[in-house]
Design a protein around this motif. Structure first.
Motif, PDB file in Angstrom:
ATOM      1  N   CYS A  76      32.136  23.273   0.333  1.00  0.00           N
ATOM      2  CA  CYS A  76      33.033  23.190   2.038  1.00  0.00           C
ATOM      3  C   CYS A  76      34.255  22.374   1.722  1.00  0.00           C
ATOM      4  O   CYS A  76      34.641  21.856   2.946  1.00  0.00           O
ATOM      5  CB  CYS A  76      32.239  22.850   3.323  1.00  0.00           C
ATOM      6  N   HIS A  80      39.224  24.618   3.002  1.00  0.00           N
ATOM      7  CA  HIS A  80      39.756  24.149   3.326  1.00  0.00           C
ATOM      8  C   HIS A  80      39.341  22.287   3.518  1.00  0.00           C
ATOM      9  O   HIS A  80      38.571  21.923   2.654  1.00  0.00           O
ATOM     10  CB  HIS A  80      39.837  24.763   4.652  1.00  0.00           C
ATOM     11  N   MET A  90      28.969  21.353  16.669  1.00  0.00           N
ATOM     12  CA  MET A  90      28.622  22.470  16.511  1.00  0.00           C
ATOM     13  C   MET A  90      27.244  22.581  17.224  1.00  0.00           C
ATOM     14  O   MET A  90      26.606  21.298  16.036  1.00  0.00           O
ATOM     15  CB  MET A  90      29.342  23.769  16.516  1.00  0.00           C
ATOM     16  N   TRP A  95      26.681  26.701  14.058  1.00  0.00           N
ATOM     17  CA  TRP A  95      27.382  26.461  12.705  1.00  0.00           C
ATOM     18  C   TRP A  95      26.719  27.235  11.791  1.00  0.00           C
ATOM     19  O   TRP A  95      27.004  27.798  10.808  1.00  0.00           O
ATOM     20  CB  TRP A  95      26.878  24.749  12.098  1.00  0.00           C
ATOM     21  N   THR A  98      29.209  30.022  12.124  1.00  0.00           N
ATOM     22  CA  THR A  98      30.228  30.350  11.560  1.00  0.00           C
ATOM     23  C   THR A  98      30.277  30.184   9.755  1.00  0.00           C
ATOM     24  O   THR A  98      31.548  31.202   9.358  1.00  0.00           O
ATOM     25  CB  THR A  98      30.823  28.352  11.681  1.00  0.00           C
ATOM     26  N   ILE A  99      29.669  29.870   9.161  1.00  0.00           N
ATOM     27  CA  ILE A  99      28.642  30.104   8.094  1.00  0.00           C
ATOM     28  C   ILE A  99      28.836  31.495   7.685  1.00  0.00           C
ATOM     29  O   ILE A  99      29.774  31.618   6.521  1.00  0.00           O
ATOM     30  CB  ILE A  99      27.731  29.735   7.862  1.00  0.00           C
ATOM     31  N   MET A 102      32.351  32.948   7.760  1.00  0.00           N
ATOM     32  CA  MET A 102      33.539  32.510   6.139  1.00  0.00           C
ATOM     33  C   MET A 102      32.753  33.796   5.589  1.00  0.00           C
ATOM     34  O   MET A 102      33.261  33.805   4.446  1.00  0.00           O
ATOM     35  CB  MET A 102      33.138  31.237   6.442  1.00  0.00           C
ATOM     36  N   GLY A 107      34.841  35.279   2.457  1.00  0.00           N
ATOM     37  CA  GLY A 107      34.726  34.806   0.865  1.00  0.00           C
ATOM     38  C   GLY A 107      33.581  33.913   0.452  1.00  0.00           C
ATOM     39  O   GLY A 107      33.686  32.974  -0.399  1.00  0.00           O
ATOM     40  N   ILE A 118      23.546  21.725   4.241  1.00  0.00           N
ATOM     41  CA  ILE A 118      24.231  21.244   4.708  1.00  0.00           C
ATOM     42  C   ILE A 118      23.853  21.667   6.541  1.00  0.00           C
ATOM     43  O   ILE A 118      25.106  20.841   7.575  1.00  0.00           O
ATOM     44  CB  ILE A 118      25.561  22.586   4.806  1.00  0.00           C
ATOM     45  N   LEU A 122      25.410  19.074   9.656  1.00  0.00           N
ATOM     46  CA  LEU A 122      26.479  19.019  10.208  1.00  0.00           C
ATOM     47  C   LEU A 122      25.886  18.710  12.018  1.00  0.00           C
ATOM     48  O   LEU A 122      26.731  18.041  12.221  1.00  0.00           O
ATOM     49  CB  LEU A 122      26.786  20.457  10.272  1.00  0.00           C
TER      50      LEU A 122
END
Ligand code: HEC
Length: 147
Positions: A76, A80, A90, A95, A98-99, A102, A107, A118, A122
């Motif tokens: 992750c 970024h 979240m 979460w 969001t994954i 992405m 990509g 993960i 989170l």
């Protein structure tokens, strides 16, 4: 010829002295620049140990030290900053979506079994904040408006 030699005898020592004086100035100038010249700002590079944990925080990324941290760092923080994760709080479904977002648009690769690791990390460490209502005011010092 005799005249030439006479002048040589008179001038040669003077030239020598002049050359010595020049050299002395050059050396003094160089020394002055070396010692008093523009400050070479001494940037001290203190290397942060990339795995350093302080007060329960992984110093390099700012992420909370907890189970799954390394999986999160590996998957992750390549595209970024970890700040993007830290500033988002979240629940499981958010979460995951969001994954998914992405993966669809940015990509992000398939995470496989790591996705659970993960998302658990989170949700545990970056859950939605319970804001709640603010406390009722007490000790109010009312005053009259002057018109
Ligand atoms: C392949 C690159 C890539 C990887 C790997 C990646 N992301 Fe992202 N992520 C992005 C991009 C691109 C954005 C959008 C950045 C922006 O808006 O400036 C983003 C945005 C985000 C956001 C903000 C979403 C929003 O609604 O503002 C969060 C949170 C996030 N990523 C978390 C993660 C987590 C958690 C992981 C690990 C599973 C991860 N990212 C891995 C590319 C990636």
């Amino acid at each position: 010829m005799q005249e030439q030699e006479d002048t040589d005898i008179i001038f040669k020592p003077i030239y020598k002295v002049l050359i010595l004086i020049c050299i002395a100035f050059i050396v003094l100038g160089a020394l002055a620049i070396y010692f008093y010249g523009p400050n070479q700002s001494q940037v001290e590079i203190t290397e942060v140990d990339s795995e350093l944990i302080r007060d329960g925080i992984h110093v390099r990324t700012g992420l909370v030290e907890a189970g799954g941290l390394q999986t999160v760092i590996t998957n992750c923080t390549t595209c970024h900053s970890s700040k993007l994760i830290i500033q988002n709080r979240m629940g499981v479904e958010q979460w995951n979506s969001t994954i998914r977002w992405m993966q669809k648009t940015q990509g992000l690769w398939e995470l496989g079994a790591n996705q659970k690791v993960i998302v658990n990390y989170l949700v545990k460490n970056y859950p939605p904040l319970e804001k709640g209502r603010r406390q009722a005011l007490t000790n109010i010092d009312w005053y009259r408006l002057n018109e």
